[in-house]
Design a protein around this motif. Sequence first.
Motif, PDB file in Angstrom:
ATOM      1  N   LYS A 107       0.842  -1.199   0.000  1.00  0.00           N
ATOM      2  CA  LYS A 107       0.000   0.000   0.000  1.00  0.00           C
ATOM      3  C   LYS A 107       0.877   1.248   0.000  1.00  0.00           C
ATOM      4  O   LYS A 107       0.581   2.238  -0.677  1.00  0.00           O
ATOM      5  N   VAL A 110       2.320   1.682  -3.458  1.00  0.00           N
ATOM      6  CA  VAL A 110       1.329   2.289  -4.365  1.00  0.00           C
ATOM      7  C   VAL A 110       1.270   3.793  -4.139  1.00  0.00           C
ATOM      8  O   VAL A 110       1.177   4.578  -5.095  1.00  0.00           O
ATOM      9  N   LEU A 111       1.335   4.212  -2.875  1.00  0.00           N
ATOM     10  CA  LEU A 111       1.369   5.644  -2.566  1.00  0.00           C
ATOM     11  C   LEU A 111       2.581   6.308  -3.221  1.00  0.00           C
ATOM     12  O   LEU A 111       2.467   7.383  -3.830  1.00  0.00           O
ATOM     13  N   GLN A 113       4.281   5.104  -5.812  1.00  0.00           N
ATOM     14  CA  GLN A 113       4.032   5.031  -7.257  1.00  0.00           C
ATOM     15  C   GLN A 113       3.187   6.209  -7.725  1.00  0.00           C
ATOM     16  O   GLN A 113       3.510   6.867  -8.730  1.00  0.00           O
ATOM     17  N   ASN A 114       2.115   6.481  -7.008  1.00  0.00           N
ATOM     18  CA  ASN A 114       1.207   7.560  -7.405  1.00  0.00           C
ATOM     19  C   ASN A 114       1.861   8.929  -7.272  1.00  0.00           C
ATOM     20  O   ASN A 114       1.539   9.856  -8.018  1.00  0.00           O
ATOM     21  N   THR A 115       2.800   9.051  -6.325  1.00  0.00           N
ATOM     22  CA  THR A 115       3.518  10.316  -6.153  1.00  0.00           C
ATOM     23  C   THR A 115       4.384  10.620  -7.372  1.00  0.00           C
ATOM     24  O   THR A 115       4.540  11.782  -7.764  1.00  0.00           O
ATOM     25  N   GLN A 117       3.951   9.144 -10.508  1.00  0.00           N
ATOM     26  CA  GLN A 117       3.307   8.473 -11.639  1.00  0.00           C
ATOM     27  C   GLN A 117       3.604   9.113 -12.988  1.00  0.00           C
ATOM     28  O   GLN A 117       3.534   8.451 -14.025  1.00  0.00           O
ATOM     29  N   ASP A 118       3.963  10.378 -12.999  1.00  0.00           N
ATOM     30  CA  ASP A 118       4.245  11.054 -14.272  1.00  0.00           C
ATOM     31  C   ASP A 118       5.742  11.120 -14.586  1.00  0.00           C
ATOM     32  O   ASP A 118       6.150  11.802 -15.524  1.00  0.00           O
ATOM     33  N   GLY A 147      -3.564  -2.032  -7.344  1.00  0.00           N
ATOM     34  CA  GLY A 147      -3.522  -0.784  -8.090  1.00  0.00           C
ATOM     35  C   GLY A 147      -2.152  -0.460  -8.660  1.00  0.00           C
ATOM     36  O   GLY A 147      -1.773   0.714  -8.748  1.00  0.00           O
ATOM     37  N   THR A 149       0.044   0.370 -11.463  1.00  0.00           N
ATOM     38  CA  THR A 149      -0.172   0.924 -12.807  1.00  0.00           C
ATOM     39  C   THR A 149       1.115   1.368 -13.490  1.00  0.00           C
ATOM     40  O   THR A 149       1.149   1.529 -14.709  1.00  0.00           O
ATOM     41  N   ASP A 150       2.162   1.578 -12.728  1.00  0.00           N
ATOM     42  CA  ASP A 150       3.427   2.038 -13.295  1.00  0.00           C
ATOM     43  C   ASP A 150       4.020   0.944 -14.188  1.00  0.00           C
ATOM     44  O   ASP A 150       4.238  -0.185 -13.736  1.00  0.00           O
TER      45      ASP A 150
END
Length: 249
Positions: A107, A110-111, A113-115, A117-118, A147, A149-150
């Motif tokens: 988890k 994923v946090l 990753q989302n940080t 993500q771009d 989740g 996605t990367d």
Amino acid sequence: MNKKKTYIGIAVIVLIFGILTIPKIIDRLKRGEVVKNDRLNVATIDTEENDGKLAYININGKDRKVPHFEFVNQYGDTITEERYKGKVFLVEFFFTRCPTICIPMNKNLVLIQNTFQDNPDFGIASFSIDPEHDSPEVLKEYADRYGVTDPDWNLMTGEREQIYELANVGFNLLAQENPNIDGNFQHSGLFALVDQNGFIRSRRDEFGNPLIYYRGFIPQGAEEVQGEETSQIDILIEDIRKLLNKNNS
């Protein structure tokens, strides 16, 4: 009486030795010179000034670069360390049937990753320590559930001996079977941070000693420490940013 005098004499010598040497040891700690054995007893760092840059980590005195690996990811693709060349990435060891620490670890990943993500220069390498069960199909289902996605987050499986060699020798991160715990596998729950050139990196504490690795979950018994896990993830995100900015690489 002579025995008493002898004991008193020894005590005086020990006291004098302590007075003379302890300040020197403390001073060396503050300057970051006493770093050959870290708190995990697995690594050393370069003898450079504690200038705010991230330390380079040596594993048991060996080359501090990530060793060669070749495994299959959740899509059935063969992945080696070359896939991460030029990227900042995290390394973890986990397994999909883990009922405990892997849940908060992933988890948190994923946090992270989302940080980022771009950012195409960031990735994650997750290695299963239960490869007999964790096939590419199982890893794909697990990735979808959490989740992932990367495109540069590879969940990998392969030969058990090679994975355990990579964990226990390559990174000195514990990975082993243990029938006495939930899930029957034991691992450290730590994340390794790797820079664009394949070197393992870490920030230092106030005395110049490296953290070595970053905690991916709250250890059992430390739940009452508010912000413990969050602070570790926050500083990891900060250090990833440092490497991505290439000011500390």
